[in-house]
Write a protein that holds these residues in place. Structure first.
Motif: not given
Length: 153
Positions: A12-13, A19-20, A140-141, A145-148
């Motif tokens: 993920v980005g 992320a945690f 889904r996670f 986590a995508e910037p948008a």
């Protein structure tokens, strides 16, 4: 009989700390509660108590709760582990571990390991269901986590 763990990896980005945080404190925002919970459509939230010995609890619209497991390791931003027994007797709890590590590109690799199938009376079938089910959960996670997704929240 020894069954191999279910292992899934996503990148993920986000950095490991973000992320945690999203995976744990933000779990209600992305977890597919309508399909992957004890209460299904009546589920409203899930929360992880952020400490070893803490509980992972689902909350339903009618005020009832369901315990999914107990936190075994809490090491932000690198790792957490828990027993896993939603809709199952705690004596048949499996073990879930999620690890977060930085990538060279500035993102995070998320590794999910779900093991301990031998305690389940339906070990092979349960492992197969989770091997399939974790794909949707991690999709889904990853989308969350995508910037948008982060900008919209």
């Amino acid at each position: 009989m020894k069954l191999a763990p279910v292992e899934k990896t996503r990148v993920v980005g986000l950095d490991p700390a973000a992320a945690f945080e999203l995976f744990t404190a933000g779990i209600s925002g992305w977890w597919p509660l309508a399909t992957h919970s004890c209460s299904r459509a009546a589920a409203r939230a899930v929360a992880i108590e952020p400490r070893v010995g803490g509980h992972v609890i689902e909350y339903a619209n009618d005020g009832s709760t369901a315990r999914w497991g107990t936190v075994l390791a809490w090491e932000p931003p690198h790792r957490f582990a828990m027993t896993w027994h939603p809709e199952t007797d705690p004596a048949q709890a499996t073990r879930l571990e999620v690890r977060f590590s930085a990538t060279q590109e500035g993102g995070c690799q998320v590794e999910l390991i779900h093991d301990g199938w031998r305690v389940r009376s339906d070990a092979e079938a349960a492992r197969d269901r989770y091997d399939f089910g974790w794909v949707e959960v991690l999709q889904r996670f990853t989308a969350a986590a995508e910037p948008a997704s982060q900008e919209a929240s």
